[in-house]
Scaffold this motif. Structure first.
Motif, short mmCIF file in Angstrom:
data_model
loop_
_atom_site.label_atom_id
_atom_site.label_comp_id
_atom_site.label_asym_id
_atom_site.label_seq_id
_atom_site.Cartn_x
_atom_site.Cartn_y
_atom_site.Cartn_z
N ASP A 454 0.83 -1.20 0.00
CA ASP A 454 0.00 0.00 0.00
C ASP A 454 0.87 1.25 0.00
N ASN A 455 1.93 1.27 0.85
CA ASN A 455 2.85 2.41 0.87
C ASN A 455 3.52 2.59 -0.48
N ALA A 456 3.98 1.46 -1.05
CA ALA A 456 4.69 1.54 -2.34
C ALA A 456 3.78 2.18 -3.39
N ILE A 457 2.49 1.79 -3.39
CA ILE A 457 1.55 2.36 -4.37
C ILE A 457 1.31 3.84 -4.05
N LYS A 458 1.11 4.12 -2.72
CA LYS A 458 0.80 5.49 -2.30
C LYS A 458 1.91 6.48 -2.66
N TYR A 459 3.16 6.03 -2.48
CA TYR A 459 4.27 6.97 -2.67
C TYR A 459 5.01 6.77 -4.00
N ARG A 478 9.53 -3.42 -3.74
CA ARG A 478 10.35 -2.39 -4.38
C ARG A 478 9.46 -1.45 -5.17
N ASP A 479 9.78 -0.17 -5.19
CA ASP A 479 9.04 0.75 -6.07
C ASP A 479 10.02 1.75 -6.64
N ASN A 480 9.60 2.44 -7.68
CA ASN A 480 10.47 3.49 -8.21
C ASN A 480 9.79 4.84 -8.00
N ILE A 482 8.67 8.09 -5.02
CA ILE A 482 9.28 9.37 -4.62
C ILE A 482 10.53 9.18 -3.73
N GLY A 483 10.65 8.02 -3.14
CA GLY A 483 11.85 7.72 -2.31
C GLY A 483 11.83 8.49 -0.98
N ILE A 484 12.77 8.15 -0.15
CA ILE A 484 12.82 8.79 1.20
C ILE A 484 14.24 9.33 1.40
N PHE A 496 3.26 7.41 13.85
CA PHE A 496 2.76 8.71 13.36
C PHE A 496 3.83 9.56 12.68
N TYR A 497 5.00 8.94 12.41
CA TYR A 497 6.01 9.74 11.71
C TYR A 497 5.76 9.67 10.21
N ARG A 498 5.64 10.82 9.62
CA ARG A 498 5.47 10.87 8.17
C ARG A 498 6.47 11.86 7.61
N VAL A 499 6.99 11.56 6.39
CA VAL A 499 7.93 12.48 5.76
C VAL A 499 7.14 13.71 5.29
N ASP A 500 6.01 13.43 4.65
CA ASP A 500 5.18 14.53 4.15
C ASP A 500 3.77 14.30 4.65
N GLY A 508 -4.70 8.85 2.45
CA GLY A 508 -5.39 8.01 3.45
C GLY A 508 -4.45 7.34 4.43
N GLY A 509 -3.23 7.85 4.55
CA GLY A 509 -2.25 7.23 5.49
C GLY A 509 -2.56 7.61 6.94
N THR A 510 -2.19 6.71 7.84
CA THR A 510 -2.42 7.01 9.27
C THR A 510 -1.10 7.30 9.98
N GLY A 511 0.00 7.00 9.32
CA GLY A 511 1.31 7.18 9.98
C GLY A 511 1.65 6.00 10.87
N LEU A 512 0.83 4.93 10.81
CA LEU A 512 1.09 3.77 11.68
C LEU A 512 1.48 2.53 10.88
N GLY A 513 1.39 2.63 9.56
CA GLY A 513 1.63 1.46 8.70
C GLY A 513 2.97 0.80 8.97
N LEU A 514 4.06 1.58 8.91
CA LEU A 514 5.39 0.96 9.06
C LEU A 514 5.64 0.50 10.51
N SER A 515 4.99 1.16 11.49
CA SER A 515 5.11 0.68 12.89
C SER A 515 4.53 -0.72 13.00
N ILE A 516 3.39 -0.92 12.33
CA ILE A 516 2.76 -2.25 12.35
C ILE A 516 3.68 -3.25 11.66
P1 ADP Z 1 1.57 6.40 6.34
O1 ADP Z 1 0.29 5.96 6.81
O2 ADP Z 1 1.76 7.88 6.41
O3 ADP Z 1 1.96 5.84 5.03
P2 ADP Z 1 3.63 4.71 7.35
O4 ADP Z 1 4.04 4.37 8.74
O5 ADP Z 1 3.17 3.59 6.52
O6 ADP Z 1 2.60 5.86 7.43
O7 ADP Z 1 4.87 5.34 6.68
C1 ADP Z 1 5.54 6.36 7.30
C2 ADP Z 1 6.08 7.36 6.29
O8 ADP Z 1 7.15 6.75 5.56
C3 ADP Z 1 5.13 7.79 5.27
O9 ADP Z 1 4.33 8.88 5.69
C4 ADP Z 1 5.99 8.14 4.09
O10 ADP Z 1 6.42 9.48 4.21
C5 ADP Z 1 7.17 7.23 4.23
N1 ADP Z 1 7.05 6.05 3.32
C6 ADP Z 1 6.63 4.81 3.61
N2 ADP Z 1 6.73 3.98 2.57
C7 ADP Z 1 7.24 4.70 1.59
C8 ADP Z 1 7.58 4.41 0.22
N3 ADP Z 1 7.42 3.22 -0.35
N4 ADP Z 1 8.08 5.44 -0.55
C9 ADP Z 1 8.27 6.65 -0.01
N5 ADP Z 1 7.96 6.99 1.25
C10 ADP Z 1 7.45 6.01 2.05
#
Ligand code: ADP
Length: 544
Positions: A454-459, A478-480, A482-484, A496-500, A508-516
């Protein structure tokens, strides 16, 4: 011991010597006395015979210095005396020997002179004419004899002292030498006196008992040192003067001390004087505690008094690293603040839109947009709440039933669910799998895969691609996109940490995806690695 033997033998020698001397002198004196009395009697017999024959003429011819002859009338007056003038002499009627001679025919008496150094032996005999002839002789007393013999006695005593000195020294050496040579480490190996055999046996038993106790003590000390050595808490034991008795490696590390601090005062390692008051209070009130910060770590330090028979015997200091707890407490507080904030934002939007609708401020044609917004925010809330529930379940670390999971099939399922949203964004979603079976929790693994994809598609922007790979017991997404940027790499797994923020919210992100993801991976003992470069794409690998 040598001195005692020497003293006793000297004392015994002296006692025996003095007793012998006393007895000997007594016997000699008695014998000498007897001889003199007999001699006196003989002389008196001769004199009496002379008197019977020649009368006064015999007496006048007597020229003896040793013997004194006195002729006494029946009334006690002195008729003649061979030494003194008879006219100057007192009446002799009351003299013991004279009374006895008048009464029985003969009499004897012994009388001391005033000085007690001399005594006089008297023998008296009644002559045929009724008068009494008395002979007397001076004799040295025992005291005088002793005085006379003083020099030889002193010489004998001196000789005895010297002899007993030499002999007792030799004797005491001969007695104590085998005792000095005793090997007390192995009492039964000694061949000393049979008399001390029971003592040696008792010593041997004591030795064995002490050895056993020492062994136990050593074991206990080793166990104690091992346990305190492995403790992550710093432990210090002090005596009642504040001297360090024991310190474990953790305490050395925490207080930056050397092992040679043992035996020194605690203040030697407390360079900043932080403990001075705490230690005084501990000895006074029994307990004290304080917080201590060093090199970015927080320690809780507990001081407790040790008592022996209700007397202060020392203190124990325990330093516990509270850094993790503090961090956990901090993140809990931050999490609660974030949760409230995250819940508030969509709720405010829902309430705002609903109020506008309720008050009829929304134009008829805008109503669907408002309703759409309310629906979107409410859905966001549901997702957010679901994520929070999931995370708190993972936080509780309660065991979840596991089963064999076909990771490849699970990934296929997730990809097929997300395919629609990928296509909507014009993103190419591909999957490569190899058959992979593992023991795990299907729900957690599915959430992990969903969040990563979901993150890969979102970003990833339209036209990009997302690739899911299952190989060598690893999930790679893997995705190509926006990168981090590197500065965010460490933090994106935080809650709840988000780059943007706005991008995340929009999508529709919650900022909890990667914590999970992180928690689910940890639950399966898997590691998570991130490779990402700004503008080039992201690759996340979960290696089981
Ligand atoms: P969110 O719900 O905001 O996606 P996540 O915990 O899943 O929260 O991710 C935290 C943050 O990491 C995201 O807000 C985004 O900025 C960054 N991120 C996660 N996955 C990717 C990705 N594949 N490409 C770029 N940025 C990512």
């Amino acid at each position: 011991m040598k001195r005692r033997i020497f003293r006793s033998s000297l004392l015994i020698t002296m006692l025996v010597l003095l007793c012998c001397l006393g007895i000997l002198i007594g016997f000699v004196y008695d014998y000498y006395d007897d001889v003199q009395v007999r001699q006196l009697k003989d002389e008196l017999g001769i004199a009496a015979a002379g008197m019977e024959q020649d009368g006064l003429k015999f007496l006048k011819d007597v020229r003896s210095e040793r013997f004194r002859l006195t002729w006494i009338r029946a009334d006690g007056t002195v008729i003649y005396d061979t030494i003194a003038d008879e006219n100057t002499m007192a009446n002799h009627a009351e003299r013991e020997e004279v009374i006895s001679a008048f009464a029985t025919g003969s009499g004897s008496a012994k009388r001391y002179s005033d000085t007690l150094t001399e005594r006089t032996l008297y023998e008296a005999i009644r002559l045929n004419d009724g008068t009494v002839l008395r002979i007397s002789m001076r004799q040295a007393t025992v005291t005088a004899l002793l005085r006379y013999m003083l020099l030889p006695i002193v010489l004998v005593i001196a000789l005895c002292v010297v002899l007993s000195l030499i002999l007792s020294k030799k004797m005491s050496r001969r007695i104590t030498e085998p005792l000095d040579r005793l090997n007390l480490e192995a009492p039964l190996e000694n061949e000393a006196y049979p008399e001390i055999e029971p003592l040696l046996q008792r010593l041997n038993v004591l030795h064995l008992q002490i050895d056993a106790q020492m062994q136990k003590l050593k074991q206990k000390t080793a166990q104690f040192e091992q346990s305190i050595g492995n403790m992550s808490e710093g432990l210090l034991l002090l005596d009642q003067d504040g001297q360090i008795l024991t310190v474990n490696p953790a305490a050395l590390r925490i207080f930056r001390a050397d092992a040679d601090c043992v035996g020194k005062n605690i203040l030697a390692i407390d360079r900043d004087g932080l403990f001075r008051n705490a230690i005084n209070e501990t000895f006074l009130n029994g307990h004290c505690q304080m917080q201590f910060e060093r090199e970015g770590k927080n320690y809780h330090i507990g001081f407790d008094r040790i008592t022996d028979d209700e007397q202060p015997a020392g203190a124990v200091i325990l330093a516990i690293d509270m850094t993790q707890q503090k961090l956990a407490e901090y993140s809990r507080r931050e999490f609660s603040a974030n949760v409230s904030h995250e819940l508030k934002t969509p709720l405010q939007s829902i309430i705002g839109s609903a109020e506008l609708l309720k008050d009829g401020f929304v134009k008829q044609e805008d109503i669907p947009t408002f309703l759409e917004r309310i629906h979107k925010e409410a859905s966001r809330l549901v997702v957010l709440i679901e994520d929070i529930i999931r995370l708190s379940q993972l936080d509780e670390k309660q065991p979840i039933p596991t089963q064999t999971v076909a990771l490849d099939s699970l990934a296929q399922e997730v990809v097929s669910i997300l395919r629609e949203s990928a296509e909507k964004k014009k993103i190419r979603l591909t999957i490569h799998t190899e058959p992979t079976e593992m023991i795990g929790v299907p729900r957690l693994l599915s959430e992990l895969l969903t969040n990563l994809c979901d993150n890969a598609i979102k970003y990833t922007n339209a036209g990009g691609s997302v690739e899911v790979e299952i190989k060598n017991k690893a999930i790679i997404v893997r995705d190509n996109g926006i990168g981090i940027a590197p500065e965010h790499h460490m933090r994106i797994f935080e809650r709840f940490y988000r780059v943007d923020k706005s991008h995340s919210r929009r999508s529709g992100g919650t900022g909890l995806g990667l914590s999970i993801v992180k928690h689910a991976a940890e639950y399966h003992n898997a590691s998570v690695t991130l490779e990402s470069a700004l503008g080039q794409g992201t690759s996340i690998t979960v290696q089981f």
